[in-house]
Scaffold this active site. Structure first.
Site, PDB file in Angstrom:
ATOM      1  N   LYS A  37       0.836  -1.208   0.000  1.00  0.00           N
ATOM      2  CA  LYS A  37       0.000   0.000   0.000  1.00  0.00           C
ATOM      3  C   LYS A  37       0.867   1.252   0.000  1.00  0.00           C
ATOM      4  CE  LYS A  37      -1.603   1.610   4.066  1.00  0.00           C
ATOM      5  NZ  LYS A  37      -1.284   3.032   4.313  1.00  0.00           N
ATOM      6  N   ASN A  38       1.874   1.266   0.879  1.00  0.00           N
ATOM      7  CA  ASN A  38       2.657   2.493   1.055  1.00  0.00           C
ATOM      8  C   ASN A  38       3.560   2.796  -0.134  1.00  0.00           C
ATOM      9  OD1 ASN A  38       1.432   2.819   3.478  1.00  0.00           O
ATOM     10  ND2 ASN A  38       3.224   2.338   4.746  1.00  0.00           N
ATOM     11  N   ARG A  40      -4.685  10.371   4.814  1.00  0.00           N
ATOM     12  CA  ARG A  40      -3.591  11.298   5.004  1.00  0.00           C
ATOM     13  C   ARG A  40      -2.620  11.325   3.824  1.00  0.00           C
ATOM     14  NH1 ARG A  40      -0.287  13.934   8.319  1.00  0.00           N
ATOM     15  NH2 ARG A  40       1.840  13.591   7.643  1.00  0.00           N
ATOM     16  N   CYS A  69      -5.215   8.118   9.734  1.00  0.00           N
ATOM     17  CA  CYS A  69      -5.128   7.360  10.993  1.00  0.00           C
ATOM     18  C   CYS A  69      -5.076   8.286  12.211  1.00  0.00           C
ATOM     19  CB  CYS A  69      -3.847   6.529  10.992  1.00  0.00           C
ATOM     20  SG  CYS A  69      -4.073   4.841  10.474  1.00  0.00           S
ATOM     21  N   ARG A 102       0.355  14.156  13.500  1.00  0.00           N
ATOM     22  CA  ARG A 102       0.758  13.980  12.101  1.00  0.00           C
ATOM     23  C   ARG A 102       0.761  15.293  11.303  1.00  0.00           C
ATOM     24  NH1 ARG A 102      -0.896   8.056  10.022  1.00  0.00           N
ATOM     25  NH2 ARG A 102       1.029   8.395   8.883  1.00  0.00           N
ATOM     26  N   PRO A 103       1.703  16.169  11.635  1.00  0.00           N
ATOM     27  CA  PRO A 103       1.777  17.451  10.920  1.00  0.00           C
ATOM     28  C   PRO A 103       2.236  17.290   9.477  1.00  0.00           C
ATOM     29  CG  PRO A 103       3.627  17.202  12.439  1.00  0.00           C
ATOM     30  CD  PRO A 103       2.755  16.008  12.636  1.00  0.00           C
ATOM     31  N   ILE A 104       2.167  18.377   8.701  1.00  0.00           N
ATOM     32  CA  ILE A 104       2.592  18.337   7.295  1.00  0.00           C
ATOM     33  C   ILE A 104       3.653  19.410   7.012  1.00  0.00           C
ATOM     34  CG2 ILE A 104       0.543  17.277   6.242  1.00  0.00           C
ATOM     35  CD1 ILE A 104       0.058  20.496   5.612  1.00  0.00           C
ATOM     36  N   ASP A 105       4.248  19.943   8.090  1.00  0.00           N
ATOM     37  CA  ASP A 105       5.210  21.037   7.914  1.00  0.00           C
ATOM     38  C   ASP A 105       6.380  20.655   6.995  1.00  0.00           C
ATOM     39  OD1 ASP A 105       5.701  19.265  10.116  1.00  0.00           O
ATOM     40  OD2 ASP A 105       7.397  20.509  10.690  1.00  0.00           O
ATOM     41  N   ASP A 133       5.256   0.363  11.848  1.00  0.00           N
ATOM     42  CA  ASP A 133       4.049  -0.289  11.336  1.00  0.00           C
ATOM     43  C   ASP A 133       3.948  -1.762  11.739  1.00  0.00           C
ATOM     44  OD1 ASP A 133       3.165   2.029  10.225  1.00  0.00           O
ATOM     45  OD2 ASP A 133       3.555   1.479   8.141  1.00  0.00           O
ATOM     46  N   ILE A 154       8.320   6.919  16.648  1.00  0.00           N
ATOM     47  CA  ILE A 154       7.908   7.600  15.406  1.00  0.00           C
ATOM     48  C   ILE A 154       6.612   8.395  15.607  1.00  0.00           C
ATOM     49  CG2 ILE A 154       7.390   7.315  12.934  1.00  0.00           C
ATOM     50  CD1 ILE A 154      10.208   6.367  13.614  1.00  0.00           C
ATOM     51  N   ARG A 192      -8.227  -0.766   4.928  1.00  0.00           N
ATOM     52  CA  ARG A 192      -7.351   0.261   4.338  1.00  0.00           C
ATOM     53  C   ARG A 192      -6.012  -0.324   3.925  1.00  0.00           C
ATOM     54  NH1 ARG A 192      -5.900   4.443   8.098  1.00  0.00           N
ATOM     55  NH2 ARG A 192      -4.717   4.975   6.257  1.00  0.00           N
TER      56      ARG A 192
HETATM   57  C1  UD1 Z   1       4.426   6.633   6.290  1.00  0.00           C
HETATM   58  C2  UD1 Z   1       3.586   5.400   6.128  1.00  0.00           C
HETATM   59  C3  UD1 Z   1       3.130   4.910   7.494  1.00  0.00           C
HETATM   60  C4  UD1 Z   1       4.319   4.722   8.416  1.00  0.00           C
HETATM   61  C5  UD1 Z   1       5.185   5.966   8.464  1.00  0.00           C
HETATM   62  C6  UD1 Z   1       6.467   5.771   9.238  1.00  0.00           C
HETATM   63  C7  UD1 Z   1       2.563   5.753   3.976  1.00  0.00           C
HETATM   64  C8  UD1 Z   1       1.319   6.022   3.200  1.00  0.00           C
HETATM   65  N1  UD1 Z   1       2.433   5.720   5.312  1.00  0.00           N
HETATM   66  O1  UD1 Z   1       3.594   7.632   6.849  1.00  0.00           O
HETATM   67  O2  UD1 Z   1       2.435   3.676   7.318  1.00  0.00           O
HETATM   68  O3  UD1 Z   1       3.867   4.463   9.728  1.00  0.00           O
HETATM   69  O4  UD1 Z   1       5.541   6.360   7.118  1.00  0.00           O
HETATM   70  O5  UD1 Z   1       7.178   4.700   8.742  1.00  0.00           O
HETATM   71  O6  UD1 Z   1       3.614   5.537   3.425  1.00  0.00           O
HETATM   72  N2  UD1 Z   1       6.205  14.419  10.461  1.00  0.00           N
HETATM   73  C9  UD1 Z   1       6.303  15.768  10.733  1.00  0.00           C
HETATM   74  N3  UD1 Z   1       6.028  16.645   9.728  1.00  0.00           N
HETATM   75  C10 UD1 Z   1       5.667  16.241   8.471  1.00  0.00           C
HETATM   76  C11 UD1 Z   1       5.573  14.853   8.203  1.00  0.00           C
HETATM   77  C12 UD1 Z   1       5.851  13.959   9.212  1.00  0.00           C
HETATM   78  O7  UD1 Z   1       6.636  16.156  11.847  1.00  0.00           O
HETATM   79  O8  UD1 Z   1       5.433  17.101   7.602  1.00  0.00           O
HETATM   80  C13 UD1 Z   1       6.482  13.455  11.532  1.00  0.00           C
HETATM   81  C14 UD1 Z   1       5.305  12.530  11.832  1.00  0.00           C
HETATM   82  O9  UD1 Z   1       4.377  13.140  12.700  1.00  0.00           O
HETATM   83  C15 UD1 Z   1       6.021  11.347  12.446  1.00  0.00           C
HETATM   84  C16 UD1 Z   1       7.350  11.299  11.680  1.00  0.00           C
HETATM   85  O10 UD1 Z   1       7.500  12.586  11.081  1.00  0.00           O
HETATM   86  O11 UD1 Z   1       6.293  11.605  13.808  1.00  0.00           O
HETATM   87  C17 UD1 Z   1       7.407  10.258  10.598  1.00  0.00           C
HETATM   88  O12 UD1 Z   1       6.260  10.367   9.788  1.00  0.00           O
HETATM   89  P1  UD1 Z   1       6.313  10.038   8.228  1.00  0.00           P
HETATM   90  O13 UD1 Z   1       7.516   9.204   7.969  1.00  0.00           O
HETATM   91  O14 UD1 Z   1       6.145  11.300   7.479  1.00  0.00           O
HETATM   92  O15 UD1 Z   1       5.024   9.181   8.057  1.00  0.00           O
HETATM   93  P2  UD1 Z   1       4.048   9.152   6.825  1.00  0.00           P
HETATM   94  O16 UD1 Z   1       4.799   9.420   5.573  1.00  0.00           O
HETATM   95  O17 UD1 Z   1       2.841   9.940   7.120  1.00  0.00           O
END
Ligand code: UD1
Length: 425
Positions: free
Chosen positions: A30-31, A99, A123, A128-131, A313, A335, A405
């Site tokens: 999926k990922n 997300r 989830c 789960r920020p997007i910064d 995961d 994480i 999912r």
């Molecule tokens: C992806 C996977 C998810 C997995 C995760 C970590 C997909 C669709 N999902 O999620 O299954 O659990 O990797 O292996 O591939 N963070 C920030 N700012 C951001 C983005 C992330 O602070 O803009 C933080 C998150 O809150 C978290 C950490 O970075 O604490 C890692 O998250 P990230 O690796 O980005 O996870 P996803 O890509 O959302």
């Protein structure tokens, strides 16, 4: 084909204590599939993906792409994409359910010079920020603002240009965003502290096959030299290491003997070593592994880390194995800050676990007992399924839509291995 337009309120019933035996074929990841599908926004010639798992999340992504104007034809795990995006605004109704929808932001900007993407949902495993995604867009020359719940990205007349992206924190999604946005930018992009997950390598491989110039994928430094266009390409999605790891735990938990087929065991290296430390035996072949076990598992402490560390995961699923271990296990989640929601549910099945912030202490009990439980997120639902497979009596698992999912044909796959599992719709 299932209609995934609304999430189901299905329940799963499992009568535990069946020993699992046989062979299971692992689906595409999926990922990996989600970012690969988003490439259809920038690969405008014929683009074909194979081995795409049929899941709620991949269905949501395909609906999102169709809504943006991409033509696609999905049959038996193969998707043919063509066309260019006709709109720059992603649908709120679709984005709020997943997300990973944030992954369309960069490709939309690259393709249309403008992108409007609602702030994503998904989830419930933390804020789960997007910064970091925003940081990527700005480093590559985009102007970002927020308007009525939308992220609005725009470009000036120079378009996207290469830049330096030094991530303060490892992020899988933001590394994918950086790759997908930089690939058509003018000049060179250097990403440091990049995520090294196999799904990143899969994305880069597909893009390189389409004529991109990406190097260093699978390490923490990735260099991308922008190209003018991407060519037509056919690509097979890497197999799902998290699904494979979940079936490995199912075998160990039930003291079974399961052959897990269609995998690259190197993508699961740390996890498989840990599983061996707990007493499971593992036979490795080129595209498969056999996992078997005849004793109660031994405790082994883990800390979740970005790849190549122990994957977050698989933390919840591993906790169900340690719930019946012969001793005490320490589990640290580094994480996501809210990823122990399965703990109270496991405790309803008789597990003895205490949690202090990001740390859990699991005191193994000889046996779990079937109970009514509620799944809170994707991996937590698999953790409960696994616990129920080993527990005495029958378990009733609610919140199964989370499972849909991320696990393709789960009931069939488990039934074929000998599990007593039924879904009520
Ligand atoms: C992806 C996977 C998810 C997995 C995760 C970590 C997909 C669709 N999902 O999620 O299954 O659990 O990797 O292996 O591939 N963070 C920030 N700012 C951001 C983005 C992330 O602070 O803009 C933080 C998150 O809150 C978290 C950490 O970075 O604490 C890692 O998250 P990230 O690796 O980005 O996870 P996803 O890509 O959302």
């Amino acid at each position: 084909m299932n209609d995934f337009s609304t999430f189901s309120s299905d329940k799963i019933y499992i009568k535990g204590e069946n020993i699992l035996n046989g062979k299971v074929k692992i689906s595409g990841a999926k990922n990996a599939a989600l970012p690969l599908m988003a490439l259809s926004l920038i690969i405008n010639k014929d683009f074909t993906l194979y081995n795409v798992p049929d899941l709620v999340d991949t269905r949501l992504m395909s609906n999102l792409l169709i809504d943006l104007g991409i033509n696609l034809n999905w049959k038996n795990g193969k998707i043919d994409f063509n066309g260019t995006p006709k709109r720059e605004e992603a649908s709120y109704d679709l984005v709020r359910k997943m997300r990973a929808s944030i992954l369309v932001l960069g490709p939309l900007l690259a393709s249309r010079g403008l992108a409007k993407v609602p702030l994503p949902g998904g989830c419930a495993i933390g804020s789960r920020p997007i910064d970091l995604h925003i940081m990527v867009m700005e480093a590559l020359g985009a102007k970002i603002c927020f308007d009525s719940g939308f992220i609005v990205g725009s470009l000036n007349s120079d378009g996207l240009r290469g830049g330096i992206i030094n991530f303060p924190k490892v992020s899988v999604g933001a590394t994918e965003s950086a790759i997908m946005t930089a690939v058509l930018a003018k000049g060179q992009t250097k990403i440091t502290n990049a995520a090294q997950e196999p799904e990143i390598t899969d994305l880069a491989n597909c893009l390189n096959n389409a004529g991109a110039d990406i190097r260093g994928e699978g390490t923490n430094t990735i260099i991308i030299n922008g190209v003018n266009h991407l060519n037509k390409v056919e690509y097979g999605v890497v197999s799902d290491r998290i699904e494979a790891g979940s079936f490995a735990i199912a075998s160990s938990l039930t003291m079974g003997n399961v052959e897990i087929d269609n995998i690259n065991h190197k993508n699961l290296d740390t996890f498989l070593k840990v599983l061996e430390f707990t007493g499971s035996e593992i036979e490795v072949a080129e595209n498969s592994i056999k996992v078997f076990s005849s004793l109660r598992p031994k405790p082994f402490d883990i800390i979740t880390e970005p790849h190549p560390g122990f994957p977050t995961d698989l933390q919840a699923q591993y906790m169900s194995l340690m719930s019946i271990a012969n001793g005490t296990t320490f589990i640290k989640e580094t994480i996501f800050e809210n990823r122990f929601m399965h703990v109270p549910e496991l405790m309803r099945m008789g597990a003895k676990i205490s949690v202090n912030n990001e740390e859990a202490i699991v005191n193994g009990v000889g046996k779990l007992k079937g109970a009514k439980v509620m799944a809170s997120d994707l991996r937590a639902s698999m953790c409960l399924i696994l616990a129920a497979l080993a527990a005495s009596g029958t378990s009733e698992i609610e919140g199964v839509f989370h499972l849909d999912r991320g696990y393709e044909n789960l009931e069939d796959k488990l039934s074929n291995l000998g599990a007593n599992i039924k879904r009520s719709t």
